[in-house]
Design a protein around this motif. Structure first.
Motif, short mmCIF file in Angstrom:
data_model
loop_
_atom_site.label_atom_id
_atom_site.label_comp_id
_atom_site.label_asym_id
_atom_site.label_seq_id
_atom_site.Cartn_x
_atom_site.Cartn_y
_atom_site.Cartn_z
N GLY B 38 9.21 -15.10 -7.52
CA GLY B 38 9.68 -15.34 -8.88
C GLY B 38 10.84 -16.31 -8.83
O GLY B 38 11.48 -16.46 -7.78
N SER B 39 11.09 -16.91 -9.98
CA SER B 39 12.21 -17.86 -10.00
C SER B 39 13.52 -17.08 -10.03
O SER B 39 13.53 -15.85 -10.18
CB SER B 39 12.09 -18.75 -11.23
N SER B 40 14.60 -17.81 -9.92
CA SER B 40 15.92 -17.20 -9.93
C SER B 40 16.12 -16.47 -11.26
O SER B 40 15.83 -17.02 -12.32
CB SER B 40 16.96 -18.30 -9.74
N SER B 42 14.49 -13.77 -12.16
CA SER B 42 13.26 -13.09 -12.62
C SER B 42 13.34 -11.59 -12.40
O SER B 42 12.53 -10.83 -12.93
CB SER B 42 12.06 -13.67 -11.88
N LYS B 44 13.51 -10.16 -9.16
CA LYS B 44 12.87 -9.74 -7.90
C LYS B 44 13.86 -9.02 -6.96
O LYS B 44 13.52 -8.00 -6.37
CB LYS B 44 12.19 -10.93 -7.19
N HIS B 199 11.25 -16.94 -2.62
CA HIS B 199 10.80 -17.89 -3.64
C HIS B 199 10.06 -19.05 -2.96
O HIS B 199 9.72 -20.03 -3.59
CB HIS B 199 11.99 -18.40 -4.48
N HIS B 212 4.03 -11.62 -8.57
CA HIS B 212 4.85 -12.61 -9.26
C HIS B 212 5.62 -11.96 -10.39
O HIS B 212 5.04 -11.28 -11.21
CB HIS B 212 3.94 -13.71 -9.84
N LEU B 213 6.90 -12.19 -10.42
CA LEU B 213 7.73 -11.66 -11.50
C LEU B 213 8.22 -12.81 -12.37
O LEU B 213 8.59 -13.88 -11.84
CB LEU B 213 8.95 -10.94 -10.90
N ARG B 214 8.20 -12.62 -13.68
CA ARG B 214 8.83 -13.61 -14.56
C ARG B 214 9.51 -12.85 -15.69
O ARG B 214 8.89 -12.00 -16.33
CB ARG B 214 7.79 -14.59 -15.11
N ASP B 215 10.77 -13.12 -15.89
CA ASP B 215 11.57 -12.49 -16.95
C ASP B 215 11.44 -10.97 -16.96
O ASP B 215 11.30 -10.34 -18.01
CB ASP B 215 11.15 -13.04 -18.33
#
Lengths: 409, 234
Positions: B38-40, B42, B44, B199, B212-215
């Protein structure tokens, strides 16, 4: 507590963090060191006040003749008052209830010779009661006695240092000494806790002195010892009555301050004791203050130590340290450092006191000391507060979530 | 091995509340090697910290090895961390005044293993990660890759069931990263469950499953064909 592994881990941590260990230890040691020193100095100051009165009896009233300032009952001002033997008799007869003993004192300086040795000494002509007034301790022979006074004998009781000067190692009892051209037989040797000057004196019967001085009956001063059971109030009453009696007898105006001087040792002592009491409080507050400063110092260093280790504690918690083991580890370290450093500070303080103690007499600090109880209790208090000071931040650190502790930089 | 349901986590900063995890459902079976990507921001790392009991969730259930975690107090959590979990952090988190060997010995100290055995076991694990000769060195005398290997040895020494790694290759160059992943894959081969937050796509592909994690929510959860890191390591 007695887990060998935990001790090893603690020693290892302390050894690896020398600066931190030294800083915390130094604060504690310094706290105890200063406490011991200041407490000792305070006690030394108290001692000097007590010693001032120690070598004399405290149940005495001293009468000194003076010179009148005011005319009274036909007598002119500036008249010299002279005490005589009849004053002794009158005081004895008028105050039998109050008096334990009384003694005159006539002091003269004289060159004293024995063989080739000679020196100047103060010769005090007294009655036997004087021995108690000055707390003179006979080490050999005897003091001037009643028979000496009656017979006006040429007997002398000499101080330890007079004997040293004139006789060296040889015995002095029974030997003759030349006191201002008159031969006296030594009948006793004394010592005195009042210091060297008090041991460079020679006592002779007051009647002998009077006979040598053209058979007059004059007295320099009178020392009246009252019964100790009279207490402080009784002593004040006696002082007042004696003063009034002597003023009446010698025709001195009641409000003439110079005609006669009265010194009441009991009153002086009371004042000194009150001052010593105040000093005791001062010493106490200095002690409490120093301890408080030490405790605050330890608390600061402990907060700093725990703060500095927050991340390490986080790591330890992440790999399995329980809150109890975190608190235990910090407490163990802090109590260990405080105990060792406290003991070092205690020894250093007591050592310093005994090293420099004697050289402080000129600053009115005599025999500065701290009782073992006080020192040990102070050290224990510091250790206890060191533990509390370590416990509070340790508990806080143990409560922090590991992730927050790990983020600490 | 791990079961989480409706996991929520938020942080309050001043008057603002930041919702980091917004109801995560997630199971991990024994022996899996899962990459959490996941992005920074997110969520994780937050998820991994909660799984590692370094942080707590606001709500939801978390069951580790059939034990509900929410009911554990801090002492029990510490014992669980020590017994079941091993951690590898991006910044290594080694104790600077202890040598590599002593760092690895530390988890066993909390298991009350005697010193001799601690030493022997720690030395054995250091050798397994190829750092036998570096045992007496302090962290500041080791390279980034070596420090991370010490951290892995420390995580493994208490023989955990799950190894949690938060950006383990984040501070390493590519070559060292692959070497490290090779070590982690070999660990997984022994049956230890691995959860790796990363990442980096290539690192994630070296796992068996990618989440995958997002928000704060899982947007993708797929099994992948594992790329063996050994193929990149000479």
């Amino acid at each position: 507590m007695w887990n060998r592994d935990r001790w090893q881990e603690m020693f290892y941590t302390l050894r690896k963090n020398k600066l931190r260990t030294t800083l915390s230890g130094f604060t504690v040691a310094m706290g105890i060191f200063i406490f011991v020193l200041l407490f000792g100095f305070g006690n030394g100051l108290k001692n000097s006040f007590q010693e001032f009165f120690m070598d004399d009896s405290t149940n005495t009233v001293w009468l000194y003749p003076g010179q009148t300032e005011k005319p009274y009952r036909g007598f002119k001002a500036k008249r010299r008052i002279i005490f005589k033997n009849d004053d002794l008799v009158d005081i004895q007869q008028n105050f039998p209830f109050f008096i334990e003993y009384l003694t005159p004192r006539i002091s003269r300086g004289a060159l004293v010779k024995r063989g080739k040795e000679s020196n100047n000494y103060t010769i005090r002509a007294v009655a036997p009661g004087h021995q108690y007034a000055e707390k003179t301790i006979i080490t050999n022979g005897r003091y001037i006695n009643e028979a000496d006074v009656q017979n006006k004998t040429k007997f002398a009781t000499i101080g330890r240092l007079v004997e040293n000067d004139l006789f060296g190692d040889k015995p002095s009892i029974g030997q003759q000494i030349d006191v201002g051209g008159i031969s006296f037989k030594v009948v006793g040797v004394f010592k005195d806790d009042g210091g060297d000057n008090e041991e460079r004196l020679i006592y002779i019967p007051y009647t002998t002195r009077q006979r040598l001085e053209k058979s007059n009956d004059r007295i320099d001063q009178i020392i009246v010892a009252f019964r100790p059971e009279l207490g402080y109030a009784g002593a004040l009453a006696l002082e007042k009555k004696l003063n009034a009696f002597m003023r009446k007898k010698h025709n001195i105006a009641p409000n003439d301050r110079s005609g006669i001087y009265v010194r009441n040792v009991a009153a002086d002592l009371k004042e000194t004791q009150q001052f010593a009491g105040v000093l005791q409080w001062v010493v106490f507050f200095i002690g409490i203050g120093t301890l408080l400063a030490g405790i605050i110092g330890i608390s600061n260093i402990m907060v700093f130590v725990v703060k500095e280790r927050t991340k390490e504690l986080g790591i330890r918690k992440a790999i399995g340290a329980t809150p109890k083991s975190v608190i235990g580890m910090i407490l163990h370290e802090s109590v260990f450092i405080t105990t060792i450093a406290g003991y070092v500070g205690l020894l250093a303080g007591v050592g310093t006191l005994s090293l420099i103690g004697d050289s402080l007499e000129e600053f009115f600090i005599i025999n500065p000391y701290i009782s073992t109880n006080t020192a040990v209790i102070a050290t224990l208090i510091l250790i206890l507060f060191g533990a509390i000071a370590g416990y509070i931040p340790a508990r806080r650190a143990a409560k922090i979530k590991p992730i927050i502790a790990l983020r600490d930089e | 091995m791990i079961k989480i349901k409706e996991l929520h986590k938020s942080y309050t900063m001043g008057q603002n509340t930041l919702y980091v995890l917004k109801g995560i459902d997630f199971d991990v079976r024994e022996g899996e090697m899962v990459a959490i990507m996941g992005s920074s921001g997110s969520g994780k790392s937050t998820l991994l910290n909660i799984l590692g009991m370094l942080d707590t969730a606001d709500s939801g259930t978390y069951i580790l090895d059939s034990n509900p975690i929410k009911e554990l107090d801090e002492t029990k959590a510490a014992i669980y961390r020590n017994k079941f979990l091993g951690f590898v952090f991006q910044s290594f988190n080694l104790i600077s005044y202890k040598t590599a060997l002593e760092n690895v010995m530390l988890p066993l100290y909390y298991q009350k293993v005697n010193r001799k055995e601690r030493q022997a076991r720690a030395q054995n694990f250091l050798e397994q990660v190829g750092l036998g000769p570096w045992a007496s060195h302090h962290p500041n005398e080791l390279s980034g890759g070596q420090k991370q290997r010490v951290a892995i040895a420390r995580a493994l020494v208490s023989e955990p069931k799950v190894l949690l790694a938060d950006e383990p290759t984040g501070a390493l160059d590519s070559k060292t990263s692959y070497e490290l992943m090779d070590v982690l894959q070999k660990i997984n081969d022994t049956g230890i469950t691995l959860l790796i937050v990363t990442h980096e796509e290539d690192i994630a592909k070296m796992c068996k499953r990618i989440v995958h994690l997002r928000d704060g929510v899982i947007v993708e959860d797929k099994k992948v064909k594992q790329v063996r890191a050994s193929s990149y390591v000479e």
